[in-house]
Scaffold this motif. Sequence first.
Motif, PDB file in Angstrom:
ATOM      1  N   LYS A  58       0.806  -1.222   0.000  1.00  0.00           N
ATOM      2  CA  LYS A  58       0.000   0.000   0.000  1.00  0.00           C
ATOM      3  C   LYS A  58       0.838   1.270   0.000  1.00  0.00           C
ATOM      4  CE  LYS A  58      -4.046  -2.196   2.048  1.00  0.00           C
ATOM      5  NZ  LYS A  58      -5.016  -2.233   3.174  1.00  0.00           N
TER       6      LYS A  58
ATOM      7  N   VAL B  46       4.302  -6.172  12.350  1.00  0.00           N
ATOM      8  CA  VAL B  46       3.492  -6.972  11.427  1.00  0.00           C
ATOM      9  C   VAL B  46       3.940  -8.430  11.458  1.00  0.00           C
ATOM     10  CG1 VAL B  46       2.891  -7.317   8.985  1.00  0.00           C
ATOM     11  CG2 VAL B  46       2.990  -5.004   9.928  1.00  0.00           C
TER      12      VAL B  46
ATOM     13  N   ARG C 288       1.394  -8.042   4.327  1.00  0.00           N
ATOM     14  CA  ARG C 288       1.240  -6.605   4.652  1.00  0.00           C
ATOM     15  C   ARG C 288       2.596  -5.882   4.644  1.00  0.00           C
ATOM     16  NH1 ARG C 288      -1.008  -7.564  10.176  1.00  0.00           N
ATOM     17  NH2 ARG C 288      -0.714  -5.344  10.443  1.00  0.00           N
TER      18      ARG C 288
END
Length: 670
Positions: free
Chosen positions: A160, A185, A220
Amino acid sequence: MDVMQTMEELVAELNQHNYQYYTLDAPQISDKEYDALYDKLVALEAESGIVLPNSPTQRVGGELLKGFTPHRHLSPLWSLDKAQNIEQLRTWNARVLKLVADYNTKNPEHPLPVPCYAVELKFDGLTLNLTYRDGELVQAATRGNGVTGEGILAQVKTIKSVPLTIPFKEGVIEVQGEGIMNLSVLADYNSRAAEPLKNARNGAAGALRNLNPKTTASRRLNAFFYNVGYAEGVQFADHREMMDFLRKNRFKVNPYLTYFETFDDVTEQLAEIEESRAGLDYLIDGAVIKVTDFRIREALGYTDKFPRWAVAYKFEAEETTTILESVSWNVGRTGKVTPLARVEAVELAGVTVQNCTLNNVGDIERKNLKHALGTRVFIRRSNDVIPEILGKVTEESDGGEIIFPESCPACGFPLEMRGAHLFCNNKLNCRPQIISRITHFASRDAMDIETFSDKTAGQLHDELNVHEPADLYELTFEQLVKLERFGERKAENLLKALEDSKGRDLASFLYALGIPNTGKATTRMLAEHYHDLQAVMKATAEELTELPDIGGIVAESIVGFFADPFVVTSIQRMLELGVEAKAPEAPRVVNTDSFFSGKTVVLTGSLTKLTREEAAERLEALGAKVSGSVSKKTDIVIAGEKAGSKLAKAQQLGIQVIDDEEELIRLLES
């Protein structure tokens, strides 16, 4: 063995490790061990004047994986020369200054400026090369061999922090950065994964080089960008201009980017980065120093492998491999039985490591360590805590079996499995539990019984049958003076310290009891909310969860603790023997018009001008609520030296961080 044979063996070994690391994403040794082999080869090549055709010193990257489309970079992706210490760094800088002086001697009409420097973090992830055409992301590739990489556009699109479109529409550009997996994460991923990842570097590399983009998305990943390698329609005068261009075009630039006019300032900055390294939420293995001016960069040029205008400064490794020799099982004050690994002694982050934590039975199973005795394992050390075993180097179950105990190693009582942990429920007669409970009870933040130690607790247990904290208050002078190494003065001092401790407040007493899953912040909040010991003991889980920072698990721990007849009887005995557990006599005067008023604040790391306790008291006097854990409800995190996971979580949640103690003191005083 002659020099040529030694070099051939080193080249073969290094190339095999390169294949494991870059192509298979399954390293067999740590970076520190690899660097030692590589440096040995470099020294032999310099000494002999011979460089073998397949030497890893002659290549930038690794081979391509099958299954990816090759992508030829528009401009080469260079590797970096390395400096292992400040002396080597100064040698690099002296060479830069000499080359600039030589150029200016030959070109007096257009001399180069005095070199200035940029210092960036050296991330431990996977290099990304992104291609944009007319503002659209059209390709993403790995470094590969520096000329050709692997196309991973679909995978990179799942990150992202990578912009799919950018404002710059005037042509084609290639931007370099690093794909990483944040440590917070990684911890979250491993808590749920059937097959946990060994480390964040493997997590990022394995995700980006996976043919299934859904796997990439599940990791992620994050990315930082630091270079424009090729550009049509734009030019930069220096590094600062280029970084501004990246920021304006929505690329994520790491905040740890600093500029200096003198090289001495560079070395000071490197020391600061290395000191704060453990508090970062991602892996770094050094810093990169670059000459900022692009005219100087062009004049200095490149060797066959490296730009002459940049160098990587390598930090002491925090991760390495060693042999897992044995596992022992230790009993704590709550009865939890935890494994402690003994490993072959190895140097790591400046210390010799021989013991490592394994957390619990579930941790051993998740990390494929059940059959790992006698095999090589990865270990990691950070924040000056006991190192952790991350996993086996190989996936095979080819070692000796770690046997999980069925009975307590200290008292022989049958063990109970609760979740991933083993417990001994023999609270009354298990020596390590008893001694740990008594030592905790007497500790400074609890009842603060002066001169008390774990050795004292052990002696009192063994010779005077002290089994619980209440027994301490029934000790007599006649009993103590008969003990070995206990003279009259020591006996009198201990009895006086015990008498003084009876006046400790309710918060200290609650903390001294050792309620599972509660710390000082929670017990202080309980004392200030209820103002009475009996009210705390009678509180229901529903009532407790209404209080700040108390969730279901903590609430059940508190209720379950005070439902234990052993605990209730022990507390009643202490009260009868004069322990007061008194609540604060009057509410504190609180400033409701300060910067901290009404805000939830978490302290982490160590402060130098205040103790954590002093800082907490001053914050509360200014209307803040000091919490022990970071959550979405947290407003501010105050990070001292060697701040760890709480700082990482604050960064992940975007919480305001105060990491300058001078600024903290200014806010406290204003």
